[in-house]
Design a protein around this motif. Structure first.
Motif: not given
Ligand SMILES: *Cc1c(COP(=O)(O)O)cnc(C)c1O
Length: 434
Positions: A106, A138, A249-250, A252-254, A302-303, A357, A382-383
């Motif tokens: 994403f 990512d 979420s990691g 938390f921008g998304n 990634a989180m 994720h 997200t991936a």
């Molecule tokens: C970056 C990432 C996240 C976390 O997104 P945030 O916006 O940092 O919370 C989740 N899943 C994947 C696959 C990512 O690359």
């Protein structure tokens, strides 16, 4: 639209200055002075609108007059030039698939929008600009792909040797052209430390023009609203009911972008902050107290963030009113064992292959829906699972098929420069290649 720093010790700026700077001079994150409401009828029309039209409508108020409408229209077209399908997995759960972009994650959306905005804002610059970025996987690929072939921009990516997956490594190292990869003999924290140090080095800054592709950049954060609009609209059209939305979420921008769309008028029943063992925000949602923690490694790497940067934006969006945040958002902390079991079970029962994720979000959504018999939900995938074979393949006991688009990339030679995890090594490299 003006942006202020959440640390409140810096002047307000327009979208262009906020994008070029990334972070405010006082170290704070930029935040818009007002949250625009979507135009009347926008939500009702959403199912008929093309993604680029959605992007333009959502983003125009944030960009203001810093980019002319025709140019912004083109940038939007290029940002969301791939599909965002909503794929049913069970009767009540659908995946909003965000991995159909060039690097199968994403982050392509934010990186493409930001790279094109930066390209536009530096159109009169004669000195080339170097985008310096540290990645755990990512981000680097999305940023590299976003800037590939952009004139006047050079990208230098630092990634931890041996700690990114084979697909991720190819996406960082095989592009060539204006993209260069530094393979750091250390971990992600080392990469980040080196980049931060370079941004504080006056001699280096005198020799080259640097910019960061930091995940807190407003031009990466804001466009993520677009696929929430698109995904929720498709769900509304099918079910006539605002969905529960689960977000892995990691940093938390998304999730924070989804909340922004909600405040602007997007109908969402409830949000789930789906985390792995790194649970600073779920703990806050339970207790009302926030405490950063050291990051711990997990399958959904990634989180693996101990102190999410965008948490401050979530607080600001809801004026630090804990009861409001708690009623809209539930937190989950999902273990690696549950993540792995979810990948296996969902694959076995439905044929749908989750990445780790997405699996964290799926687990959270399934649990939440079990207490809400009338509700339906979507989770953000997200991936693509092929980016995380070390987590996925043991769970399902078989290899993940490689999509055809990726096979050519995997055959390209890897080109990277090994770098010791010391600042001098990076400094010498950057000065010699300036
Ligand atoms: C970056 C990432 C996240 C976390 O997104 P945030 O916006 O940092 O919370 C989740 N899943 C994947 C696959 C990512 O690359």
């Amino acid at each position: 639209m003006r942006y202020y720093s959440l640390n409140r010790q810096a002047a307000t700026v327009d979208f262009d200055a906020a994008t070029v700077a990334g972070q405010a001079p006082d170290g704070g994150l930029y935040f818009p002075e007002t949250i625009p409401r979507f135009p009347a009828g926008f939500v009702e029309q959403l199912p008929q609108l093309a993604p680029a039209e959605v992007a333009f409508t959502v983003l125009q108020p944030y960009v203001g007059s810093t980019i002319p409408a025709t140019e912004l229209g083109r940038i939007c077209e290029e940002t969301v030039s791939f599909p965002f399908p909503v794929v049913p997995v069970t009767a009540r759960i659908s995946a909003l698939e965000l991995f159909h972009g060039p690097t199968l994650a994403f982050k392509d959306v934010g990186a493409r929008f930001m790279s094109r905005c930066l390209g536009y804002f530096s159109r009169h610059e004669t000195r080339p600009v170097t985008v310096l970025v540290a990645t755990s996987g990512d981000t680097g690929g999305a940023v590299a792909s976003g800037f590939l072939g952009v004139p006047g921009v050079e990208v230098v990516i630092l990634y931890p040797s041996g700690r990114v997956s084979p697909v991720q490594e190819q996406q960082l190292t095989a592009l060539g052209q204006n993209i260069r990869a530094l393979e750091v003999q250390g971990n992600f924290d080392d990469c980040q430390r080196l980049v931060k140090q370079a941004f504080r080095d006056p001699e280096l800054l005198a020799r080259r023009r640097f910019t960061s592709a930091n995940s807190i950049n407003v031009a990466r954060w804001l466009p993520q609203q677009v696929y929430y609009c698109y995904g929720v609209a498709q769900t509304l059209a099918a079910t006539n009911q605002p969905p529960v939305v689960a977000v892995p979420s990691g940093n938390f921008g998304n999730l924070c972008a989804g909340l922004l769309a909600y405040v602007s008028g997007l109908p969402v029943a409830h949000f789930l902050a789906a985390c792995n063992a790194n649970a600073a925000v779920p703990a806050y949602l339970t207790s009302g107290q926030y405490a950063a923690r050291p990051a711990v490694p997990t399958l959904s790497n990634a989180m693996d963030v101990g102190d999410p940067s965008n948490f401050g934006r979530i607080l600001e969006l809801f004026r630090h009113e804990y009861p409001v945040i708690r009623d809209l958002l539930s937190g989950y902390s999902v273990s690696d064992a549950d993540t792995s079991a979810t990948i296996r079970r969902v694959h076995e029962h439905t044929g749908y292959l989750l990445d780790p994720h997405g699996a964290v979000a799926y687990f959270a959504l399934e649990d939440y829906l079990s207490q809400q018999p009338e509700a339906r939900g979507i989770f953000l995938e997200t991936a693509h699972p092929v980016k995380f074979p070390a987590a996925v393949e043991p769970a399902i006991g078989q290899p993940v098929p490689v999509p055809t688009e990726l096979q050519a990339l995997l055959r390209q030679p890897k080109r990277s420069t090994l770098l010791a995890p010391e600042y001098e090594a990076l400094r010498t490299y950057l000065l010699e290649t300036a």
